[in-house]
Design a protein around this motif. Structure first.
Motif, PDB file in Angstrom:
ATOM      1  N   PRO A 119      28.919  73.824  32.266  1.00 14.78           N
ATOM      2  CA  PRO A 119      28.150  73.119  31.220  1.00 14.78           C
ATOM      3  C   PRO A 119      27.209  74.006  30.425  1.00 14.78           C
ATOM      4  O   PRO A 119      26.792  73.629  29.337  1.00 14.78           O
ATOM      5  CB  PRO A 119      27.379  72.058  32.003  1.00 14.78           C
ATOM      6  N   TRP A 120      26.866  75.186  30.968  1.00 16.50           N
ATOM      7  CA  TRP A 120      25.926  76.058  30.250  1.00 16.50           C
ATOM      8  C   TRP A 120      26.654  77.023  29.304  1.00 16.50           C
ATOM      9  O   TRP A 120      26.017  77.840  28.658  1.00 16.50           O
ATOM     10  CB  TRP A 120      25.057  76.837  31.236  1.00 16.50           C
TER      11      TRP A 120
ATOM     12  N   TYR B  98      29.460  72.467  23.248  1.00 15.98           N
ATOM     13  CA  TYR B  98      29.239  72.531  24.691  1.00 15.98           C
ATOM     14  C   TYR B  98      30.040  71.408  25.356  1.00 15.98           C
ATOM     15  O   TYR B  98      30.289  70.376  24.721  1.00 15.98           O
ATOM     16  CB  TYR B  98      27.750  72.392  25.010  1.00 15.98           C
TER      17      TYR B  98
ATOM     18  N   SER C  27      29.317  69.078  27.255  1.00 17.96           N
ATOM     19  CA  SER C  27      28.677  67.754  27.223  1.00 17.96           C
ATOM     20  C   SER C  27      28.918  67.045  25.891  1.00 17.96           C
ATOM     21  O   SER C  27      28.732  65.831  25.794  1.00 17.96           O
ATOM     22  CB  SER C  27      27.180  67.884  27.474  1.00 17.96           C
ATOM     23  N   GLU C  28      29.336  67.796  24.876  1.00 17.20           N
ATOM     24  CA  GLU C  28      29.588  67.191  23.560  1.00 17.20           C
ATOM     25  C   GLU C  28      31.050  66.772  23.405  1.00 17.20           C
ATOM     26  O   GLU C  28      31.444  66.297  22.346  1.00 17.20           O
ATOM     27  CB  GLU C  28      29.217  68.202  22.460  1.00 17.20           C
TER      28      GLU C  28
END
Lengths: 278, 277
Positions: A94-95, A136, A138-139
């Protein structure tokens, strides 16, 4: 692009020293199969039968207690970058951006940064995610994240691609769409693919061959050649041939799943079963 | 038929269009601006309440007296000397404590049985104010900076160890299997997967380590020490120099805020996405 490799699973067995009851647990009794280079093989079977264990063995992340696995002319003794693994769980980091995720394996391999970017762009194009380089995880949707994971695996140009229920967490519509994408990618790249799934329809739609595994101790109890057209899509679902293949696979899986249910229910040991192979 | 003319309701149109463009000044103030406003308001309240006699001068002196006392301390060179002593001891305790805590966290993560064995002791030590061991350390090491630095280091290491352990133990197993499948070396797995994945709890750990280090240093300086902010607070308290004492109390608060703020900036620069997500 590297050539696909064939996979020889030679008389492989796995026994864990400590089972749930403290006694040794025989997870895989004997698997002796061969996969032609460039084939797409799906593996189905009841939950907990050892499908994922078999993939871990081929990936070199786990060693068999008996027998050996040979990929091309290499005996598997440890993980190797020539064997790619796509996991069921969310495995995008995720980073990292989409591009950084795709080039992660290349970075670990010490590939030049400009080459990393070039390959990442190429792979994102292949999985239909061009333009999402800076996004990212999460998007993205679950299906897009899984495509990032596939692109990351393909970026290392593996000769064998192992996919452990890669669409397990996706909804039915996304599964169908991304399944079609995977089959297209397989036809474009001609990799050897081993694909674990619980979904018989998915196995038939994607593969050239389906293996049905028994409950513990696992064996391959049926090998079915999928003789549907190579350029098939979901319109084959419901055809006479599809139904016949589905019926045959389900017939075997159902028996094994019932056996698994009774074994787990009663906490009893394994019973005698007669396995047929056609 | 009646036709409604939308231009006939000017208030409504103005209201709808005007909200975005005519925002009041305070709604545009950034968080740092708000901090400044609150600080000025607090100082104004302090000064007013002291001048008006709402609070006895023996308890809270006037703010301007505190400022004058501070200028005297700075001019005498006492402030810099005591500030440096506290900052050096705190930074040393924080750095060493964080590193020791990180190593212990990694060790407990990799050797589960070791973690299970020592967890109760670690948690107990977390609850015990370790400054109670200061007199013992003074007897062993004498009145110098070492007893303060050593005990503060232990105080900082404990929250770091517990948070690092929880952070590493909470890494989704699939990340480690991914590293394995990509044939990452142990070093690559640690620095490129484990550290970023555990970063949120490492951040919490290092923040707590800084706070505990400062608490330990100032508390022990307050008990017995040759110098340091805590030592100076105690000296001025015993000398009934309230403005001077308050100047050092405010200075200690400022050091704490600056330390936490600096760590926050450094961590967010090192792991921008991890903490944002």
């Amino acid at each position: 692009m590297s050539e696909a490799a064939d996979v020889h699973i030679n008389d492989v067995g796995v026994t864990f020293p400590d089972g749930p009851d403290g006694r040794p647990l025989e997870a895989i009794r004997k698997i002796d199969e061969h996969i032609e280079a460039g084939s797409f093989v799906s593996i189905v079977g009841p939950s907990g039968c050892g499908k994922s264990t078999l993939l871990s063995l081929v990936a070199g992340m786990q060693m068999p207690t008996r027998g050996e696995i040979v990929i091309g002319d290499r005996r598997v003794t440890a993980p190797d970058r020539s064997v790619g693994f796509v996991f069921q769980e969310e495995s995008t980091l995720p980073w990292k951006t989409v591009e950084e995720n795709v080039s992660f394996g290349l970075r670990l391999a010490g590939v030049d940064r400009s080459e990393q970017r070039r390959i990442a762009k190429e792979m994102l194009q292949l999985v239909g995610l061009a333009g999402f380089e800076s996004a990212y995880p999460s998007e993205l949707s679950g299906g897009m994240r899984q495509r990032v994971a596939i692109a990351r695996t393909l970026a290392l140009d593996p000769t064998v691609l192992l996919m452990d229920e890669p669409f397990g967490a996706l909804d039915q519509q996304t599964r169908l769409l991304i399944g079609a994408e995977v089959r297209r990618i397989w036809r474009d790249t001609n990799k050897t693919v081993m694909f674990v799934t619980h979904d018989i329809q998915e196995a038939i739609l994607l593969s050239e061959e389906v293996w049905v595994m028994s409950f513990r101790p696992a064996e391959v109890v049926d090998v079915i050649q999928i003789d549907l057209p190579p350029d098939r899509d979901s319109s084959v679902v419901g055809t006479e041939r599809f139904n016949a293949l589905f019926g045959r696979i389900w017939g075997t899986v159902q028996g094994e799943a019932m056996h698994a249910f009774h074994v787990l229910e009663e906490g009893a040991g394994e019973g005698d079963r007669h396995h047929s192979r056609t | 038929m009646r036709v409604t003319d939308i231009t006939a309701v000017p208030e409504a149109t103005e209201l709808a269009g005007g909200r975005g463009s005519r925002r009041v000044w305070w709604s545009r103030l950034p968080p740092a601006g708000w901090t400044g406003v609150l600080l000025v308001a607090f100082i104004a309240f302090w000064q007013t309440s002291a001048v008006a006699g709402w609070v006895p001068a023996a308890i809270v002196p006037r703010f301007d007296e505190v400022v004058l006392a501070g200028i005297e301390e700075i001019e005498a060179g006492l402030f810099v000397e005591n500030l440096a002593s506290t900052v050096i001891a705190t930074v040393a305790a924080h750095l060493v404590g964080s590193m020791v805590g990180l190593v212990v966290g990694v060790l407990f993560w990799r050797k589960e049985s070791l973690g299970r064995m020592f967890e109760p002791y670690l948690v107990s030590f977390y609850a015990v104010p370790l400054v109670v061991f200061y007199p013992v350390a003074l007897v062993v090491l004498g009145i110098n900076d070492w007893p303060i630095i050593i005990l503060s280091t232990v105080m900082a290491a404990i929250p770091m160890a517990l948070n690092a352990w929880n952070g590493f133990a909470g890494i989704p197993p699939v990340y480690l299997r991914l590293a394995d499948s990509l044939t990452a070396s142990s070093r690559q797995t640690f620095f490129q997967v484990a550290i970023p994945a555990a970063a949120p709890l490492l951040y919490t750990g290092t923040m707590l380590a800084a706070i505990y280090a400062l608490i330990g240093v100032v508390a022990m300086e307050f008990m017995v020490a040759r110098n340091g902010l805590g030592s100076r607070i105690r000296y001025l308290y015993e000398a009934f120099d309230n403005p001077g004492m308050y100047f050092y109390i405010v200075s200690t608060l400022a050091v704490s805020i600056l330390l936490v703020g600096l760590l926050n900036v450094l961590f967010r620069r090192a792991f921008p996405r991890v903490l944002a997500s």
